[in-house]
Motif scaffolding. Structure first.
Motif, PDB file in Angstrom:
ATOM      1  N   UNK A 261       6.644  10.843   3.314  1.00 33.70           N
ATOM      2  CA  UNK A 261       5.739  10.426   4.391  1.00 33.70           C
ATOM      3  C   UNK A 261       5.115  11.648   5.051  1.00 33.70           C
ATOM      4  N   UNK A 262       3.788  11.808   4.972  1.00 35.14           N
ATOM      5  CA  UNK A 262       3.138  12.945   5.631  1.00 35.14           C
ATOM      6  C   UNK A 262       3.400  12.938   7.144  1.00 35.14           C
ATOM      7  N   UNK A 263       3.300  14.096   7.745  1.00 39.63           N
ATOM      8  CA  UNK A 263       3.612  14.246   9.169  1.00 39.63           C
ATOM      9  C   UNK A 263       2.712  13.400  10.061  1.00 39.63           C
ATOM     10  N   UNK A 264       1.496  13.104   9.599  1.00 43.66           N
ATOM     11  CA  UNK A 264       0.562  12.363  10.442  1.00 43.66           C
ATOM     12  C   UNK A 264       0.612  10.855  10.202  1.00 43.66           C
ATOM     13  N   UNK A 265       1.622  10.365   9.433  1.00 48.01           N
ATOM     14  CA  UNK A 265       1.743   8.940   9.148  1.00 48.01           C
ATOM     15  C   UNK A 265       2.993   8.374   9.811  1.00 48.01           C
ATOM     16  N   UNK A 266       2.962   7.056  10.079  1.00 45.27           N
ATOM     17  CA  UNK A 266       4.091   6.408  10.729  1.00 45.27           C
ATOM     18  C   UNK A 266       5.296   6.362   9.794  1.00 45.27           C
ATOM     19  N   UNK A 267       6.457   6.711  10.335  1.00 50.17           N
ATOM     20  CA  UNK A 267       7.703   6.735   9.575  1.00 50.17           C
ATOM     21  C   UNK A 267       8.592   5.597  10.058  1.00 50.17           C
ATOM     22  N   UNK A 268       8.916   4.662   9.173  1.00 51.57           N
ATOM     23  CA  UNK A 268       9.812   3.579   9.565  1.00 51.57           C
ATOM     24  C   UNK A 268      11.210   4.133   9.783  1.00 51.57           C
ATOM     25  N   UNK A 269      11.798   3.796  10.924  1.00 47.11           N
ATOM     26  CA  UNK A 269      13.129   4.299  11.260  1.00 47.11           C
ATOM     27  C   UNK A 269      14.081   3.130  11.471  1.00 47.11           C
ATOM     28  N   UNK A 270      15.303   3.286  10.999  1.00 40.40           N
ATOM     29  CA  UNK A 270      16.308   2.237  11.129  1.00 40.40           C
ATOM     30  C   UNK A 270      17.683   2.840  10.911  1.00 40.40           C
ATOM     31  N   UNK A 271      18.695   2.147  11.397  1.00 36.03           N
ATOM     32  CA  UNK A 271      20.074   2.548  11.155  1.00 36.03           C
ATOM     33  C   UNK A 271      20.550   2.123   9.776  1.00 36.03           C
ATOM     34  N   UNK A 272      19.725   1.371   9.042  1.00 36.92           N
ATOM     35  CA  UNK A 272      20.116   0.928   7.699  1.00 36.92           C
ATOM     36  C   UNK A 272      19.110   1.441   6.669  1.00 36.92           C
ATOM     37  N   UNK A 273      19.579   1.549   5.445  1.00 38.34           N
ATOM     38  CA  UNK A 273      18.730   1.767   4.280  1.00 38.34           C
ATOM     39  C   UNK A 273      19.396   0.968   3.182  1.00 38.34           C
TER      40      UNK A 273
ATOM     41  N   UNK B  27       0.852  -1.186   0.000  1.00 36.89           N
ATOM     42  CA  UNK B  27       0.000   0.000   0.000  1.00 36.89           C
ATOM     43  C   UNK B  27       0.891   1.241   0.000  1.00 36.89           C
ATOM     44  N   UNK B  28       0.548   2.205  -0.848  1.00 36.91           N
ATOM     45  CA  UNK B  28       1.237   3.506  -0.846  1.00 36.91           C
ATOM     46  C   UNK B  28       0.211   4.621  -0.637  1.00 36.91           C
ATOM     47  N   UNK B  29      -0.923   4.252  -0.094  1.00 40.21           N
ATOM     48  CA  UNK B  29      -2.043   5.175   0.086  1.00 40.21           C
ATOM     49  C   UNK B  29      -1.620   6.379   0.930  1.00 40.21           C
TER      50      UNK B  29
END
Length: 358
Positions: free
Chosen positions: A317-329, A194-196
């Motif tokens: 990612x909009x401010x009101x959506x969850x942002x996946x965070x990690x030390x890797x990409x 999903x990219x909604x």
């Protein structure tokens, strides 16, 4: 000095980062890229800005990684403070030995990635760009003579980026209002996302030089299915080949690799975010016409798709959506030139490497 090097430097300072007299500029480079660093200093000096250089030293990095206990790894506060005062960062790739750090313990490597995360966060607040300097080691990896590799790199960098941006905007117009994306390739890849509500990023060379992709971010818990990657990825000097990931509710629940599966496991175990996707990218640069085993180029090819494990592209990612965070990409790539398709909201937008609007 080769005039192509000077033109490369001009693209980096003028087009990619727009260096001005008020800027503190950090250049991070391998020693073989000394000519490009010299040319950058000329351009930066012409603009009245203030450069400094951090030379990459793989032997020293390896020695440190092998010596330190993972429990002793922590963020280098002096590097963090310096990055906080930096306006522009130019990162130059160029290998002398891809496997230079391959014997550093995976647990130590993961600890080092986590410790560098605050520095990375600061760097992402700057005007930054990643680029390539052609070296003999990278030419060998691309299975090209050194001179042919040089021509390939400079042809990919020195081109009409405004025209490329306009071409890519056609896919941005498809992805911005989209809700779902499905990637199908052969019998081994069928991944639904999903990219909604997520944005679409038009990479026309500002952050990556060369550029040539359109990217978005999957909803953090949406990935379902299996994806098998056609090209190897090098992580910490270890080449991972034939990687396969299975997702449920956005998280990797099973994985395998034909070569260096332990390195893939270590990557996934870096932190909680490393098992989720932070990017979906679709290559659109038709001037990159062959695989080179160099992801900076391969992920931009017009008949490829890549997903990235780990840190999400915050600009999508909009401010009101969850942002996946990690030390890797970590970008992983699928060849979609044959027996493949990309569907957006049930409509085929690319089949066997050709976009519906081409």
């Amino acid at each position: 000095m080769d005039d192509r090097v000077r033109r490369h430097a001009g693209i980096l300072t003028d087009y990619c980062t727009d260096v001005s007299a008020d800027d503190d500029v950090l250049i991070r480079a391998p020693t073989p890229a000394a000519d490009l660093v010299e040319a950058l200093y000329e351009r930066i000096g012409d603009r009245g800005a203030r450069p400094t250089t951090e030379w990459r030293h793989p032997r020293a990095t390896r020695a440190y990684g092998r010596a330190i206990d993972p429990d002793d790894v922590r963020t280098a506060d002096h590097r963090l403070a310096a990055m906080a005062e930096t306006d522009v960062v130019i990162l130059i790739k160029g290998a002398e030995n891809d496997a230079a750090g391959s014997d550093v313990d995976p647990e130590t490597r993961a600890a080092l990635r986590r410790a560098k995360r605050p520095v990375l966060d600061e760097r992402l607040e700057t005007r930054w760009v990643i680029t390539q300097y052609p070296t003999a080691a990278d030419a060998q990896r691309a299975d090209l003579p050194t001179r042919a590799w040089e021509e390939f790199v400079y042809d990919a960098v020195d081109r009409d980026w405004d025209a490329q941006r306009a071409f890519q905007e056609r896919l941005v117009d498809v992805l911005e209002p989209a809700e779902t994306v499905r990637i199908v390739s052969g019998d081994d890849t069928d991944l639904r996302l999903s990219v909604d509500g997520m944005g679409a990023f038009n990479d026309a060379g500002e952050d990556n030089m060369p550029g040539g992709e359109v990217a978005t971010v999957p909803v953090v818990d949406s990935a379902d299915g299996t994806i098998t990657f056609d090209l190897p990825v090098v992580r910490g000097g270890r080449e991972i080949r034939g990687a396969r990931l299975t997702f449920e509710d956005g998280e990797v629940v099973d994985h395998a690799a034909e070569r260096n599966e332990a390195a893939l496991t270590a990557l996934l175990d870096t932190d909680d975010g490393a098992r989720r996707l932070g990017e979906l990218g679709i290559g659109m640069n038709r001037d990159i016409d062959r695989f080179t085993n160099n992801l900076l180029f391969d992920e931009k090819m017009g008949d490829t798709v890549h997903v990235a494990l780990g840190d999400a592209m915050a600009e999508c990612v909009p401010d009101d959506r969850e942002l996946n965070e990690s030390a890797v990409h970590a970008d992983l790539l699928v060849d979609t030139s044959e027996d493949s398709r990309i569907e957006v909201d049930g409509e085929v937008v690319q089949e066997n490497g050709t976009f519906a609007f081409e």
